[in-house]
Write a protein that holds these residues in place. Structure first.
Motif, PDB file in Angstrom:
ATOM      1  N   GLN A 271       0.826  -1.211   0.000  1.00  0.00           N
ATOM      2  CA  GLN A 271       0.000   0.000   0.000  1.00  0.00           C
ATOM      3  C   GLN A 271       0.860   1.260   0.000  1.00  0.00           C
ATOM      4  OE1 GLN A 271      -2.354  -0.886   3.506  1.00  0.00           O
ATOM      5  NE2 GLN A 271      -4.194  -1.274   2.264  1.00  0.00           N
ATOM      6  N   LEU A 272       1.966   1.240   0.731  1.00  0.00           N
ATOM      7  CA  LEU A 272       2.883   2.381   0.726  1.00  0.00           C
ATOM      8  C   LEU A 272       3.460   2.597  -0.669  1.00  0.00           C
ATOM      9  CD1 LEU A 272       4.699   4.571   1.995  1.00  0.00           C
ATOM     10  CD2 LEU A 272       6.249   2.735   2.712  1.00  0.00           C
ATOM     11  N   CYS A 273       3.905   1.523  -1.294  1.00  0.00           N
ATOM     12  CA  CYS A 273       4.463   1.636  -2.645  1.00  0.00           C
ATOM     13  C   CYS A 273       3.405   2.118  -3.635  1.00  0.00           C
ATOM     14  CB  CYS A 273       5.044   0.295  -3.096  1.00  0.00           C
ATOM     15  SG  CYS A 273       6.519  -0.199  -2.187  1.00  0.00           S
ATOM     16  N   ASP A 274       2.187   1.608  -3.490  1.00  0.00           N
ATOM     17  CA  ASP A 274       1.110   2.044  -4.383  1.00  0.00           C
ATOM     18  C   ASP A 274       0.802   3.521  -4.174  1.00  0.00           C
ATOM     19  OD1 ASP A 274      -0.765   1.378  -6.428  1.00  0.00           O
ATOM     20  OD2 ASP A 274      -2.363   1.470  -4.935  1.00  0.00           O
ATOM     21  N   TRP A 275       0.824   3.970  -2.924  1.00  0.00           N
ATOM     22  CA  TRP A 275       0.595   5.391  -2.649  1.00  0.00           C
ATOM     23  C   TRP A 275       1.656   6.228  -3.339  1.00  0.00           C
ATOM     24  CZ3 TRP A 275       3.336   9.426  -0.687  1.00  0.00           C
ATOM     25  CH2 TRP A 275       2.625  10.575  -0.366  1.00  0.00           C
ATOM     26  N   LEU A 276       2.905   5.813  -3.300  1.00  0.00           N
ATOM     27  CA  LEU A 276       3.984   6.556  -3.955  1.00  0.00           C
ATOM     28  C   LEU A 276       3.790   6.595  -5.464  1.00  0.00           C
ATOM     29  CD1 LEU A 276       6.959   5.212  -1.818  1.00  0.00           C
ATOM     30  CD2 LEU A 276       6.336   7.628  -2.067  1.00  0.00           C
ATOM     31  N   ILE A 277       3.333   5.481  -6.031  1.00  0.00           N
ATOM     32  CA  ILE A 277       3.078   5.437  -7.476  1.00  0.00           C
ATOM     33  C   ILE A 277       1.949   6.389  -7.848  1.00  0.00           C
ATOM     34  CG2 ILE A 277       2.202   3.968  -9.340  1.00  0.00           C
ATOM     35  CD1 ILE A 277       3.727   1.637  -7.954  1.00  0.00           C
ATOM     36  N   GLN A 278       0.876   6.365  -7.078  1.00  0.00           N
ATOM     37  CA  GLN A 278      -0.254   7.250  -7.357  1.00  0.00           C
ATOM     38  C   GLN A 278       0.131   8.723  -7.172  1.00  0.00           C
ATOM     39  OE1 GLN A 278      -2.958   5.984  -8.728  1.00  0.00           O
ATOM     40  NE2 GLN A 278      -2.061   3.950  -8.465  1.00  0.00           N
ATOM     41  N   ASP A 279       1.098   8.982  -6.310  1.00  0.00           N
ATOM     42  CA  ASP A 279       1.547  10.348  -6.045  1.00  0.00           C
ATOM     43  C   ASP A 279       2.538  10.858  -7.083  1.00  0.00           C
ATOM     44  OD1 ASP A 279       1.900  12.671  -4.058  1.00  0.00           O
ATOM     45  OD2 ASP A 279       3.958  11.930  -4.202  1.00  0.00           O
ATOM     46  N   ALA A 280       3.071   9.959  -7.931  1.00  0.00           N
ATOM     47  CA  ALA A 280       4.112  10.343  -8.888  1.00  0.00           C
ATOM     48  C   ALA A 280       3.631  11.426  -9.860  1.00  0.00           C
ATOM     49  CB  ALA A 280       4.555   9.108  -9.669  1.00  0.00           C
ATOM     50  N   SER A 281       4.572  12.259 -10.289  1.00  0.00           N
ATOM     51  CA  SER A 281       4.244  13.328 -11.243  1.00  0.00           C
ATOM     52  C   SER A 281       5.523  13.899 -11.820  1.00  0.00           C
ATOM     53  CB  SER A 281       3.441  14.443 -10.543  1.00  0.00           C
ATOM     54  OG  SER A 281       4.280  15.152  -9.647  1.00  0.00           O
ATOM     55  N   LEU A 282       5.372  14.876 -12.687  1.00  0.00           N
ATOM     56  CA  LEU A 282       6.476  15.687 -13.184  1.00  0.00           C
ATOM     57  C   LEU A 282       6.444  17.045 -12.466  1.00  0.00           C
ATOM     58  CD1 LEU A 282       6.104  14.851 -16.960  1.00  0.00           C
ATOM     59  CD2 LEU A 282       8.090  14.258 -15.533  1.00  0.00           C
ATOM     60  N   ASN A 283       7.474  17.848 -12.710  1.00  0.00           N
ATOM     61  CA  ASN A 283       7.554  19.192 -12.113  1.00  0.00           C
ATOM     62  C   ASN A 283       7.377  19.143 -10.593  1.00  0.00           C
ATOM     63  OD1 ASN A 283       7.744  20.424 -14.741  1.00  0.00           O
ATOM     64  ND2 ASN A 283       5.538  20.071 -14.953  1.00  0.00           N
ATOM     65  N   ARG A 284       8.127  18.251  -9.963  1.00  0.00           N
ATOM     66  CA  ARG A 284       7.990  18.053  -8.523  1.00  0.00           C
ATOM     67  C   ARG A 284       8.922  18.971  -7.741  1.00  0.00           C
ATOM     68  NH1 ARG A 284       5.144  13.575  -7.469  1.00  0.00           N
ATOM     69  NH2 ARG A 284       6.130  13.036  -5.485  1.00  0.00           N
TER      70      ARG A 284
END
Length: 284
Positions: A271-284
């Motif tokens: 779940q932690l890894c999935d949260w990080l994936i869902q949070d991913a983006s550009l221009n961070r």
């Protein structure tokens, strides 16, 4: 130790049902990355090029959304003296000290004992960590090291503590039960025995640590997951809490500090890894 993170994250990806490919940045990987064309790059990296914003910058150029912090926050956090200056300007407590040339450090004691000498721009205490507790003794022997500039700072006595931040919320406080310095060996080879969660600290100290970790994460512009390391001099109460450094890519395993703190707050490792994936983006 990024390989250990990679193995654990790969296991989590399998549990989540994601298609993925593992790439080693120490090997030519650009063409493989182009061919796979991922929706997200998961940053399972440690130190050096992995944490200093270089790979993050490549993802920006390639327009591949990625996890954790962006280019500026990564580069700033990797430079301990620069991040300390930002923390200091924001009113956050940091140890006294500064950068010095290797020859100066070896020639005479840099400051009153006890003091620490450590790399300024590397992760996980790589490259050496030296403590001087007696000015009548020798200066640190840096002759076998390749770097010319080191960070010299006062040693803060007391407990070693760390706090993870997920998004904009601090997770929990870990205490390290160690003898001596919290170096690379302690960080990565004694995870099963050297830490206590939750840390046995008074409520006002816990609140102070959680608040400072959130502030540190925010003032550096971090994203995703970070970990801030502290020392607490119990003799000074709340005023004895001091920030040592912030890590934008903390080791990520089920038994790592970040993994255990997330579990403590109800997030399984997948779940932690999935949260990080869902949070991913550009221009961070």
């Amino acid at each position: 130790m990024s390989f250990a993170t990679g193995r654990e994250v790969a296991w989590a990806m399998e549990q989540l049902g994601y298609g993925f490919v593992e790439l080693d940045i120490a090997q030519p990987f650009y063409n493989d990355l182009l061919e796979f064309a991922p929706d997200v790059a998961f940053m399972g990296l440690l130190g050096g090029t992995g944490e200093n914003g270089s790979i993050q910058g490549m993802m920006e150029v390639m327009q591949i959304p990625y996890t954790h912090s962006g280019v500026a926050a990564s580069a700033t956090a990797m430079n301990k003296e620069m991040s300390k200056a930002i923390f200091r300007d924001a009113g956050l407590p940091v140890p006294k000290g500064g950068l010095m040339q290797k020859d100066e450090i070896q020639k005479s004691h840099a400051m009153d004992a006890p003091y620490i000498v450590k790399p300024n721009d590397d992760g996980s205490s790589l490259g050496g960590l030296f403590m001087v507790d007696d000015l009548t003794g020798p200066t640190p022997d840096l002759s076998g090291t390749s770097r010319d500039v080191w960070l010299v700072e006062e040693y803060i006595p007391g407990r070693e503590l760390t706090v993870g931040v997920m998004g904009d919320k601090a997770l929990a406080v870990h205490q390290f039960d160690i003898d001596g310095l919290y170096d690379y060996d302690q960080k990565y080879h004694h995870l099963d025995s050297n830490h206590i969660l939750p840390a046995p600290v008074p409520p006002e100290i816990e609140h102070r640590l959680l608040d400072l970790a959130e502030q540190a994460h925010r003032v550096l512009g971090c994203r995703g997951l970070s970990r801030t390391d502290f020392r607490w001099d119990e003799s000074k109460g709340v005023d004895g809490v001091c920030i040592l450094e912030l890590n934008t890519l903390p080791g990520l395993r089920r038994n790592s500090n970040a993994g255990e703190q997330a579990a403590y707050r109800g997030y399984s490792f997948p779940q932690l890894c999935d949260w990080l994936i869902q949070d991913a983006s550009l221009n961070r």
